[in-house]
Write a protein that holds these residues in place. Structure first.
Motif, PDB file in Angstrom:
ATOM      1  N   ARG A  34       0.814  -1.235   0.000  1.00 22.17           N
ATOM      2  CA  ARG A  34       0.000   0.000   0.000  1.00 22.17           C
ATOM      3  C   ARG A  34       0.841   1.275   0.000  1.00 22.17           C
ATOM      4  N   TYR A  35       2.138   1.175  -0.215  1.00 24.43           N
ATOM      5  CA  TYR A  35       2.997   2.364  -0.213  1.00 24.43           C
ATOM      6  C   TYR A  35       3.060   3.009  -1.592  1.00 24.43           C
ATOM      7  N   LEU A  36       3.028   4.345  -1.603  1.00 27.66           N
ATOM      8  CA  LEU A  36       3.306   5.151  -2.785  1.00 27.66           C
ATOM      9  C   LEU A  36       4.246   6.280  -2.366  1.00 27.66           C
ATOM     10  N   GLY A  37       5.022   6.786  -3.312  1.00 25.24           N
ATOM     11  CA  GLY A  37       5.892   7.922  -3.043  1.00 25.24           C
ATOM     12  C   GLY A  37       5.417   9.156  -3.789  1.00 25.24           C
ATOM     13  N   ILE A  38       5.198  10.244  -3.060  1.00 26.83           N
ATOM     14  CA  ILE A  38       4.837  11.514  -3.680  1.00 26.83           C
ATOM     15  C   ILE A  38       6.115  12.312  -3.892  1.00 26.83           C
ATOM     16  N   VAL A  39       6.344  12.751  -5.131  1.00 27.81           N
ATOM     17  CA  VAL A  39       7.553  13.489  -5.479  1.00 27.81           C
ATOM     18  C   VAL A  39       7.181  14.544  -6.509  1.00 27.81           C
ATOM     19  N   GLY A  72      11.394  12.878  -1.798  1.00 24.40           N
ATOM     20  CA  GLY A  72       9.941  12.726  -1.784  1.00 24.40           C
ATOM     21  C   GLY A  72       9.500  12.221  -0.427  1.00 24.40           C
ATOM     22  N   CYS A  73       8.232  11.829  -0.349  1.00 26.85           N
ATOM     23  CA  CYS A  73       7.708  11.301   0.911  1.00 26.85           C
ATOM     24  C   CYS A  73       6.893  10.042   0.631  1.00 26.85           C
ATOM     25  N   ALA A  74       7.179   9.003   1.397  1.00 25.57           N
ATOM     26  CA  ALA A  74       6.432   7.748   1.287  1.00 25.57           C
ATOM     27  C   ALA A  74       5.157   7.840   2.100  1.00 25.57           C
ATOM     28  N   GLY A  75       4.082   7.366   1.513  1.00 21.61           N
ATOM     29  CA  GLY A  75       2.807   7.339   2.215  1.00 21.61           C
ATOM     30  C   GLY A  75       2.098   6.018   1.993  1.00 21.61           C
ATOM     31  N   VAL A  76       1.222   5.680   2.917  1.00 22.37           N
ATOM     32  CA  VAL A  76       0.416   4.462   2.830  1.00 22.37           C
ATOM     33  C   VAL A  76      -1.001   4.839   2.413  1.00 22.37           C
ATOM     34  N   ASP A 121     -17.161   6.546 -12.913  1.00 23.85           N
ATOM     35  CA  ASP A 121     -16.443   6.693 -14.180  1.00 23.85           C
ATOM     36  C   ASP A 121     -15.038   6.096 -14.135  1.00 23.85           C
ATOM     37  N   GLY A 122     -14.749   5.291 -13.097  1.00 25.63           N
ATOM     38  CA  GLY A 122     -13.509   4.523 -13.076  1.00 25.63           C
ATOM     39  C   GLY A 122     -12.320   5.207 -12.441  1.00 25.63           C
ATOM     40  N   ARG A 123     -12.519   6.372 -11.824  1.00 22.73           N
ATOM     41  CA  ARG A 123     -11.419   7.021 -11.120  1.00 22.73           C
ATOM     42  C   ARG A 123     -11.280   6.435  -9.710  1.00 22.73           C
ATOM     43  N   TYR A 124     -10.108   6.632  -9.123  1.00 23.62           N
ATOM     44  CA  TYR A 124      -9.908   6.284  -7.723  1.00 23.62           C
ATOM     45  C   TYR A 124      -9.772   7.572  -6.910  1.00 23.62           C
ATOM     46  N   LEU A 125     -10.488   7.640  -5.821  1.00 23.68           N
ATOM     47  CA  LEU A 125     -10.300   8.702  -4.840  1.00 23.68           C
ATOM     48  C   LEU A 125      -9.586   8.061  -3.658  1.00 23.68           C
ATOM     49  N   ILE A 126      -8.324   8.446  -3.476  1.00 19.87           N
ATOM     50  CA  ILE A 126      -7.537   7.815  -2.420  1.00 19.87           C
ATOM     51  C   ILE A 126      -7.087   8.869  -1.413  1.00 19.87           C
ATOM     52  N   VAL A 127      -6.736   8.402  -0.229  1.00 19.79           N
ATOM     53  CA  VAL A 127      -6.114   9.252   0.784  1.00 19.79           C
ATOM     54  C   VAL A 127      -4.815   8.583   1.203  1.00 19.79           C
ATOM     55  N   LEU A 128      -3.718   9.339   1.071  1.00 22.20           N
ATOM     56  CA  LEU A 128      -2.409   8.845   1.497  1.00 22.20           C
ATOM     57  C   LEU A 128      -2.073   9.402   2.869  1.00 22.20           C
ATOM     58  N   GLN A 129      -1.562   8.557   3.733  1.00 26.06           N
ATOM     59  CA  GLN A 129      -1.059   9.001   5.024  1.00 26.06           C
ATOM     60  C   GLN A 129       0.461   9.011   4.973  1.00 26.06           C
ATOM     61  N   GLY A 130       1.051  10.185   5.177  1.00 24.56           N
ATOM     62  CA  GLY A 130       2.498  10.319   5.104  1.00 24.56           C
ATOM     63  C   GLY A 130       3.206   9.542   6.198  1.00 24.56           C
ATOM     64  N   VAL A 131       4.315   8.894   5.846  1.00 27.32           N
ATOM     65  CA  VAL A 131       5.062   8.083   6.802  1.00 27.32           C
ATOM     66  C   VAL A 131       6.477   8.621   7.003  1.00 27.32           C
ATOM     67  N   ILE A 132       7.269   8.680   5.936  1.00 30.37           N
ATOM     68  CA  ILE A 132       8.675   9.069   6.067  1.00 30.37           C
ATOM     69  C   ILE A 132       9.182   9.590   4.729  1.00 30.37           C
ATOM     70  N   ARG A 133      10.039  10.599   4.787  1.00 31.62           N
ATOM     71  CA  ARG A 133      10.649  11.121   3.566  1.00 31.62           C
ATOM     72  C   ARG A 133      11.775  10.189   3.089  1.00 31.62           C
ATOM     73  N   PHE A 134      12.158  10.358   1.857  1.00 27.11           N
ATOM     74  CA  PHE A 134      13.237   9.528   1.308  1.00 27.11           C
ATOM     75  C   PHE A 134      14.034  10.306   0.274  1.00 27.11           C
ATOM     76  N   ASP A 135      15.294   9.900   0.116  1.00 26.05           N
ATOM     77  CA  ASP A 135      16.117  10.329  -1.013  1.00 26.05           C
ATOM     78  C   ASP A 135      15.937   9.327  -2.140  1.00 26.05           C
ATOM     79  N   ILE A 136      15.832   9.814  -3.353  1.00 24.90           N
ATOM     80  CA  ILE A 136      15.838   8.927  -4.512  1.00 24.90           C
ATOM     81  C   ILE A 136      17.301   8.642  -4.847  1.00 24.90           C
ATOM     82  N   TYR A 169      16.033   5.925   3.049  1.00 25.71           N
ATOM     83  CA  TYR A 169      15.353   6.600   4.158  1.00 25.71           C
ATOM     84  C   TYR A 169      16.321   7.006   5.282  1.00 25.71           C
ATOM     85  N   ALA A 170      17.606   6.763   5.102  1.00 25.68           N
ATOM     86  CA  ALA A 170      18.570   6.857   6.210  1.00 25.68           C
ATOM     87  C   ALA A 170      18.564   8.221   6.884  1.00 25.68           C
ATOM     88  N   ARG A 171      18.421   9.294   6.112  1.00 23.33           N
ATOM     89  CA  ARG A 171      18.530  10.640   6.694  1.00 23.33           C
ATOM     90  C   ARG A 171      17.274  11.073   7.443  1.00 23.33           C
TER      91      ARG A 171
END
Length: 211
Positions: A48-53, A70-74, A83-98, A115-117
């Protein structure tokens, strides 16, 4: 990772310019592009994780270069529209370096996340004594008045300053570079200071004198 939270070493990326997610906050999203519908399906079938960047201004339009943090969220909730769209809510967990992008085995982009930093994102952090709640809320009230924004001031009066700052950082109409600076602030006091500086600059540019 600590605290029993294990975000993935490879994370699907949802690039959105002018949009950030912060740890502990919630981000509603309207998903309609086929590749991102596919991404949500894959995430729901897995961890269930996605990254917002944020995309940067460089690179080809179909695959722009990305900001390095960016920031990883669940995915906290998902609803499908008629009409086939998804309405989702992400809960932020931790930032990350790409650290790098993975080989393209999916229609959406995937990053190797470091995620080390950002281990501090998983632990509530006390604000330093230098954070002046009264001054910050006074500045926020002036900024909201100038921008024509509404707020539930009674609820804000009870909320931690760091929570208020994070919500404003995500929602306020700053440009993409300013949003990224808020995301990259090292800790809550730094984010509050950065946000206060941005609000003050906006008010100064408008000719709104200090009160």
């Amino acid at each position: 990772m600590t605290h029993g939270i294990q975000p993935p070493a490879q994370i699907p990326l949802f690039p959105i310019r002018g949009c950030i997610l912060l740890p502990g906050e919630h981000l509603p999203l309207n998903v309609f592009e086929p590749r991102y519908l596919n991404m949500v399906d894959d995430a729901m079938a897995g961890d269930r994780y996605l990254g917002i960047v944020q995309p940067s201004n460089s690179g080809p339009r179909e695959k722009p270069e990305l900001c390095s943090i960016g920031c990883a969220g669940v995915i906290a909730s998902r609803n499908e529209t008629e009409d086939g769209r998804y309405l989702i809510v992400l809960q932020g967990v931790i930032r990350f370096d790409i650290s790098a992008e993975a080989e393209p085995l999916t229609p959406y982009r995937v990053a190797h996340a470091d995620y080390a930093r950002f281990g501090g994102d998983l632990t509530p952090q006390a604000l330093s004594p230098e954070v002046d709640r009264e001054s910050f809320l006074s500045l926020l009230a002036r900024f909201f008045d100038h921008m024509g924004l509404d707020a539930d001031w009674e609820s804000l009066a009870q909320a931690p300053v760091s929570t208020i700052a994070d919500k404003v950082a995500m929602a306020a109409p700053f440009d993409a570079d300013a949003k990224q600076a808020l995301l990259e602030a090292v800790d809550p006091p730094a984010r509050i200071a950065t946000l206060a500086s941005m609000m003050s600059l906006t008010l100064d540019a408008s000719g709104d004198p200090p009160r």
